[in-house]
Design a protein around this motif. Structure first.
Motif, short mmCIF file in Angstrom:
data_model
loop_
_atom_site.label_atom_id
_atom_site.label_comp_id
_atom_site.label_asym_id
_atom_site.label_seq_id
_atom_site.Cartn_x
_atom_site.Cartn_y
_atom_site.Cartn_z
N ARG A 65 0.85 -1.20 0.00
CA ARG A 65 0.00 0.00 0.00
C ARG A 65 0.89 1.24 0.00
O ARG A 65 1.88 1.31 0.72
CB ARG A 65 -0.94 0.00 1.21
CG ARG A 65 -0.23 -0.16 2.54
CD ARG A 65 -1.21 -0.30 3.69
NE ARG A 65 -0.52 -0.38 4.97
CZ ARG A 65 -0.10 -1.51 5.54
NH1 ARG A 65 -0.32 -2.66 4.92
NH2 ARG A 65 0.51 -1.49 6.70
N ASN A 66 0.50 2.21 -0.81
CA ASN A 66 1.28 3.43 -0.94
C ASN A 66 0.49 4.39 -1.81
O ASN A 66 -0.23 3.96 -2.72
CB ASN A 66 2.65 3.13 -1.59
CG ASN A 66 3.65 4.24 -1.41
OD1 ASN A 66 3.54 5.31 -1.99
ND2 ASN A 66 4.67 3.97 -0.60
N PRO B 38 -6.74 9.62 3.75
CA PRO B 38 -5.52 10.02 4.47
C PRO B 38 -4.28 9.50 3.76
O PRO B 38 -4.34 8.60 2.93
CB PRO B 38 -5.70 9.33 5.84
CG PRO B 38 -6.51 8.11 5.52
CD PRO B 38 -7.44 8.50 4.41
N PHE B 39 -3.14 10.07 4.12
CA PHE B 39 -1.87 9.58 3.58
C PHE B 39 -1.59 8.19 4.15
O PHE B 39 -1.77 7.94 5.34
CB PHE B 39 -0.74 10.54 3.95
CG PHE B 39 0.61 10.07 3.48
CD1 PHE B 39 0.91 10.00 2.14
CD2 PHE B 39 1.58 9.67 4.40
CE1 PHE B 39 2.14 9.54 1.70
CE2 PHE B 39 2.82 9.23 3.98
CZ PHE B 39 3.10 9.16 2.62
N PHE B 40 -1.12 7.26 3.28
CA PHE B 40 -0.80 5.92 3.74
C PHE B 40 0.39 5.37 2.97
O PHE B 40 0.68 5.77 1.84
CB PHE B 40 -2.00 4.98 3.60
CG PHE B 40 -2.63 4.96 2.22
CD1 PHE B 40 -2.09 4.20 1.20
CD2 PHE B 40 -3.77 5.70 1.96
CE1 PHE B 40 -2.67 4.18 -0.06
CE2 PHE B 40 -4.36 5.70 0.70
CZ PHE B 40 -3.82 4.93 -0.31
N ALA C 135 10.04 6.88 11.08
CA ALA C 135 10.41 8.22 10.59
C ALA C 135 9.24 8.88 9.88
O ALA C 135 8.98 10.08 10.06
CB ALA C 135 11.62 8.13 9.66
N VAL C 136 8.51 8.13 9.07
CA VAL C 136 7.35 8.67 8.36
C VAL C 136 6.25 9.05 9.35
O VAL C 136 5.63 10.11 9.25
CB VAL C 136 6.82 7.65 7.33
CG1 VAL C 136 5.49 8.10 6.76
CG2 VAL C 136 7.84 7.45 6.22
N ARG C 137 6.02 8.18 10.33
CA ARG C 137 4.98 8.43 11.33
C ARG C 137 5.29 9.70 12.12
O ARG C 137 4.43 10.57 12.30
CB ARG C 137 4.91 7.22 12.26
CG ARG C 137 3.75 7.23 13.24
CD ARG C 137 3.81 5.99 14.12
NE ARG C 137 3.82 4.76 13.35
CZ ARG C 137 4.83 3.89 13.32
NH1 ARG C 137 5.94 4.12 14.03
NH2 ARG C 137 4.76 2.80 12.59
N ASP D 86 -2.09 7.00 11.86
CA ASP D 86 -0.75 6.49 11.57
C ASP D 86 -0.70 6.11 10.08
O ASP D 86 -1.40 5.19 9.64
CB ASP D 86 -0.50 5.25 12.43
CG ASP D 86 0.85 4.59 12.14
OD1 ASP D 86 1.57 5.07 11.24
OD2 ASP D 86 1.16 3.59 12.81
N PRO D 87 0.11 6.81 9.27
CA PRO D 87 0.11 6.53 7.83
C PRO D 87 0.61 5.14 7.48
O PRO D 87 0.34 4.64 6.38
CB PRO D 87 1.05 7.60 7.26
CG PRO D 87 1.89 8.02 8.40
CD PRO D 87 1.05 7.88 9.62
#
Length: 614
Positions: free
Chosen positions: A174-175, A458-460, A470-472, A496-497
């Protein structure tokens, strides 16, 4: 090892309905076997590794090119390149990665797919109504095949072009797609290459164009092996993702070819009808021939006879990339996503004024200019940005801009990915949509907008533990400057992405279409798009320049666009709760009204459109 561009062309290998592109690199199938080409000037040797066979040393050519031919090989072969340190890496121009970005590449023979609609040539740009969708979130299944099952819904709605968010192979399942690392490989989470071709073929059979969102400003962080063997990046340029892609250095020719061939590959081998180039302001090139110019010129030269459209996302709002020739055809790029129109409509409808919205909120002059002329800022300093932005659009037609009230960025960049219908009244949203959908700018819908979907976007993404953390952390830090997220506890509520639940929440709820309220929204969109198709589209080619705007109130205006040869298109809009004087309307029947519209006055959230024949 020389691979001149003039020798590479789209061809059918003698069979009708079959399209393939000879690439200067990667795995190429031919009658005698498969030839592999790989650019690795930073290493002394490269072995071709094939499961069940001994490694094949690749011959070294000029400028770091390597080549090997495997007689008798064909489609389905799994392979990788072994570097001197023993590390195996996938082909950077792999056509398919069945085991994700770290696995071996699969040889694909594009000659095996026979198109049912090989004579499809596309549609004129003026007929465009774009529908942006994310393959993984558009349906419960999240596949190319599942999108095929919704084509009748889109065609009956009045959409004429589907725009897929990036599908280039990314890490995990997923992205959003903007972390792709293998730009020639459709991500296996969505299906195989032939599934994507079948989707495009079916869309063409229904009169639908298909566009693809492509990312040439950076490569994602996970699965990006390029720095190990090729000088693809440079510290001479900096982007939000680190060092820039090297498009202007002494060894940049193969890097430029990688991007240009990728654009042509999607347009020719997959028969896409156009590309949307992501964030081109982050493509740094100080050479005498900017990559954006060379890419557009090559596309126009090699797709003659088809209607192929190139769309930009460009934070700098550079009108020179959108200029038309004497025949009014685009010299380089067809159009640009118009964030300015989104911002003026969004702030009017929601009353929001935080962040970059501060430069648009409550500004009637910006509202009028964006709707009438395209860019709201045409060289003026933007206070939030702290610098000047844009240039004059006087020589551009309205069709050089794509208008929308929602897209993946403007929804997904919100903390909770909530849609405009979650923060604005229905009558206000319909008024803004009526402005966008009947405008001489090209309209775009975001998936589910047509039935006021309540699914957020949302961003995922999905990364390994270290990068995921780091992304979170970074996602929550982005919102720390907003008043409502000053408190750490408030930031903890941001989804949480990297969590699967965040991705699943973004999937459209198609069952909602059975509910009367959502079905009514869908019918409203279908009716207004039918009006656009019958009354506006036939006249768009005769609108050569922006409109003339007049302010009627704090968020009310009239705009007129003149037709060549006489007549024009007129908008009266009141995007506020106040009743305002209309100051007269054209002496003809409106093609569309939303709310209370009369010659004398406009009620709250009212919109009227008129077409005056010449």
């Amino acid at each position: 090892m020389d691979h001149p561009a003039s020798a590479r062309r789209d061809h059918d290998h003698g069979r009708p309905g079959v399209f393939a592109r000879d690439l200067p690199f990667g795995a190429a199938c031919h009658d005698a076997g498969v030839t592999f080409r790989f650019w690795a000037p930073k290493v002394e040797s490269v072995d071709l590794v094939i499961k069940g066979s001994a490694p094949v040393p690749m011959a070294t050519g000029a400028d770091g090119w390597r080549e090997a031919t495997v007689p008798g090989a064909g489609a389905g072969l799994r392979y990788a390149y072994r570097l001197p340190d023993g590390r195996e890496v996938p082909d950077p121009v792999s056509r398919f990665q069945p085991d994700d970005v770290h696995g071996r590449s699969e040889v694909i023979d594009p000659r095996r797919f026979a198109w049912a609609h090989p004579d499809w040539k596309g549609r004129p740009w003026e007929e465009c109504v774009i529908y942006e969708l994310h393959v993984g979130a558009f349906t419960p299944e999240g596949t190319f095949q599942a999108v095929r099952g919704k084509l009748d819904h889109l065609a009956s709605l009045g959409v004429t072009a589907i725009q897929l968010m990036p599908i280039a192979d990314f890490p995990g399942r997923r992205n959003w797609g903007y972390d792709g690392v293998l730009p020639f490989a459709p991500d296996s989470a969505y299906g195989r290459p032939e599934d994507l071709k079948a989707l495009i073929d079916d869309a063409h059979g229904r009169g639908l164009m298909v566009f693809l969102d492509v990312v040439y400003n950076h490569f994602g962080p996970d699965g990006n092996y390029l720095p190990l063997y090729a000088p693809v990046f440079t510290d001479r340029h900096r982007t939000p993702w680190g060092g820039g892609v090297d498009f202007d250095g002494p060894q940049s020719r193969p890097v430029r070819d990688l991007v240009i061939e990728n654009a042509l590959y999607w347009l020719q081998e997959y028969r896409f009808d156009g590309l949307r180039l992501d964030a081109v302001h982050a493509i740094m090139d100080d050479s005498g021939n900017h990559l954006l110019r060379e890419l557009a010129e090559r596309v126009h030269a090699e797709t003659r006879g088809r209607s192929v459209h190139l769309i930009l996302e460009n934070e700098e709002n550079e009108p020179e990339l959108l200029l038309r020739g004497e025949d009014e055809r685009p010299l380089l790029y067809t159009a640009q996503w118009n964030d300015d129109v989104h911002h003026v409509l969004h702030t009017a409808v929601t009353g929001e004024a935080a962040g970059y919205y501060a430069d648009y909120a409550g500004d009637a002059a910006r509202l009028a200019r964006a709707i009438a002329e395209g860019f709201a800022f045409q060289g003026e300093v933007m206070p939030y940005r702290g610098s000047a932005r844009g240039g004059s659009t006087a020589q551009l037609p309205p069709t050089a801009f794509v208008s929308f009230i929602q897209n993946h960025d403007q929804v997904g960049n919100r903390a909770f990915g909530d849609r405009i219908t979650a923060s604005a009244r229905a009558e206000a949203v319909r008024a803004a949509a009526a402005v966008s959908l009947l405008s001489p700018q090209i309209p775009m819908l975001f998936m589910g907008e047509e039935w006021a979907s309540e699914s957020p976007f949302p961003f995922f993404c999905e990364f390994g533990p270290e990068l995921a953390e780091a992304v979170r952390t970074g996602r929550r830090a982005e919102f720390a400057r907003f008043p409502e997220f000053q408190d750490e506890a408030a930031r903890e509520r941001i989804p949480d992405p990297t969590a699967e639940a965040t991705f699943l929440s973004a999937k459209l709820d198609w069952d909602a279409l059975r509910e009367p309220a959502h079905a009514a929204w869908r019918d409203w969109y279908a009716r207004i798009l039918a009006v656009r198709r019958s009354a506006v589209v036939p006249r768009l080619a005769t609108i050569r320049r922006g409109g003339t705007a007049r302010r009627l109130g704090a968020a009310a205006l009239s705009v007129r666009w003149d037709f060549q040869g006489g007549g024009g298109l007129t908008l009266l809009a009141n995007l506020s709760d106040a009743r305002v004087a209309a100051l007269g309307a054209p002496l003809c029947e409106p093609i569309w009204t939303e709310g209370e519209v009369s010659v004398d006055a406009l009620g709250p959230w009212s919109v009227g459109w008129w077409v005056e024949a010449g």
